[in-house]
Design a protein around this motif. Structure first.
Motif, PDB file in Angstrom:
ATOM      1  N   ALA A   2      -1.568   3.599   4.201  1.00 18.68           N
ATOM      2  CA  ALA A   2      -0.484   2.725   3.751  1.00 18.68           C
ATOM      3  C   ALA A   2      -1.035   1.619   2.838  1.00 18.68           C
ATOM      4  O   ALA A   2      -0.405   1.253   1.847  1.00 18.68           O
ATOM      5  CB  ALA A   2       0.247   2.131   4.938  1.00 18.68           C
ATOM      6  N   LYS A   3      -2.226   1.112   3.188  1.00 19.30           N
ATOM      7  CA  LYS A   3      -2.843   0.073   2.354  1.00 19.30           C
ATOM      8  C   LYS A   3      -3.146   0.611   0.955  1.00 19.30           C
ATOM      9  O   LYS A   3      -2.965  -0.091  -0.042  1.00 19.30           O
ATOM     10  CB  LYS A   3      -4.127  -0.450   2.998  1.00 19.30           C
ATOM     11  N   ALA A   4      -3.618   1.829   0.887  1.00 20.53           N
ATOM     12  CA  ALA A   4      -3.940   2.433  -0.406  1.00 20.53           C
ATOM     13  C   ALA A   4      -2.684   2.607  -1.252  1.00 20.53           C
ATOM     14  O   ALA A   4      -2.705   2.372  -2.471  1.00 20.53           O
ATOM     15  CB  ALA A   4      -4.634   3.771  -0.203  1.00 20.53           C
ATOM     16  N   ALA A   8      -2.112   0.679  -4.733  1.00 17.99           N
ATOM     17  CA  ALA A   8      -1.814   1.445  -5.950  1.00 17.99           C
ATOM     18  C   ALA A   8      -0.514   0.952  -6.582  1.00 17.99           C
ATOM     19  O   ALA A   8      -0.404   0.841  -7.814  1.00 17.99           O
ATOM     20  CB  ALA A   8      -1.732   2.931  -5.631  1.00 17.99           C
ATOM     21  N   GLY A   9       0.459   0.637  -5.748  1.00 14.28           N
ATOM     22  CA  GLY A   9       1.729   0.116  -6.259  1.00 14.28           C
ATOM     23  C   GLY A   9       1.552  -1.230  -6.944  1.00 14.28           C
ATOM     24  O   GLY A   9       2.124  -1.486  -8.004  1.00 14.28           O
ATOM     25  N   LEU A  10       0.753  -2.106  -6.345  1.00 11.57           N
ATOM     26  CA  LEU A  10       0.488  -3.411  -6.951  1.00 11.57           C
ATOM     27  C   LEU A  10      -0.255  -3.277  -8.278  1.00 11.57           C
ATOM     28  O   LEU A  10       0.033  -3.991  -9.242  1.00 11.57           O
ATOM     29  CB  LEU A  10      -0.300  -4.295  -5.983  1.00 11.57           C
ATOM     30  N   VAL A  11      -1.201  -2.366  -8.332  1.00  9.88           N
ATOM     31  CA  VAL A  11      -1.931  -2.115  -9.579  1.00  9.88           C
ATOM     32  C   VAL A  11      -0.969  -1.615 -10.652  1.00  9.88           C
ATOM     33  O   VAL A  11      -1.006  -2.061 -11.808  1.00  9.88           O
ATOM     34  CB  VAL A  11      -3.095  -1.122  -9.349  1.00  9.88           C
ATOM     35  N   ALA A  12      -0.078  -0.695 -10.281  1.00 10.67           N
ATOM     36  CA  ALA A  12       0.888  -0.159 -11.240  1.00 10.67           C
ATOM     37  C   ALA A  12       1.814  -1.261 -11.758  1.00 10.67           C
ATOM     38  O   ALA A  12       2.100  -1.338 -12.960  1.00 10.67           O
ATOM     39  CB  ALA A  12       1.697   0.965 -10.593  1.00 10.67           C
TER      40      ALA A  12
END
Length: 157
Positions: A2-4, A8-12
């Motif tokens: 879930a952290k990954a 990834a969502g925050l990076v996007a």
């Protein structure tokens, strides 16, 4: 796991914001000409725009060498020609120094993080009525009483 996914969502989202900011900035700086200047009334510079963006410093340096070493004074690639065309006037008729951050040279050099030291010695406004006052005001805006050149030889330039 879930952290990954969150990471990834925050990076996007961060990349999307960076792209939007870049597009907005590119649209804002599209013309590279300050409204109210002589250049704003012309279709092109002394060379095509894409060439001027990439090679203006080479033109200025080549002209400098021709003038200083050969005594050849032409105006096609002269720094004073740039100043005469790209400086805008305030409503009261005073010329706005070209190297201030919101002006033609200053804005582009600030955007690209390139040191703009031409105007340590050269006039940042066209010669004429009010030029001396505008030049003095420009030096004071950057924390100097007068040009470094004037300080070094004791003469007002």
């Amino acid at each position: 796991m879930a952290k990954a996914v969150v990471r990834a969502g925050l990076v996007a989202v961060g990349l999307a914001w960076a792209l939007i900011a870049q597009v907005a900035l590119a649209a804002e700086m599209k013309t590279y000409v300050v409204a109210g200047s002589q250049a704003a009334t012309l279709d092109s510079c002394v060379e095509p725009t894409d060439i001027m963006r990439r090679k203006h410093m080479e033109f200025i340096q080549h002209q400098r060498d021709k003038t200083v070493h050969g005594g050849i004074r032409s105006s096609k690639h002269s720094l004073s020609g740039c100043v005469d065309c790209h400086v805008r006037d305030e409503p009261d008729g005073e010329a706005v120094p070209i190297h201030q951050k919101q002006e033609f040279c200053g804005a582009c050099h600030a955007f690209t993080a390139v040191n703009l030291n031409c105007f340590d010695c050269h006039a940042a406004v066209p010669k004429g009525p009010g030029a001396a006052l505008a030049s003095k005001a420009a030096y004071q805006a950057v924390g100097l009483e007068q040009s470094p050149r004037a300080v070094s030889d004791g003469k007002e330039h």
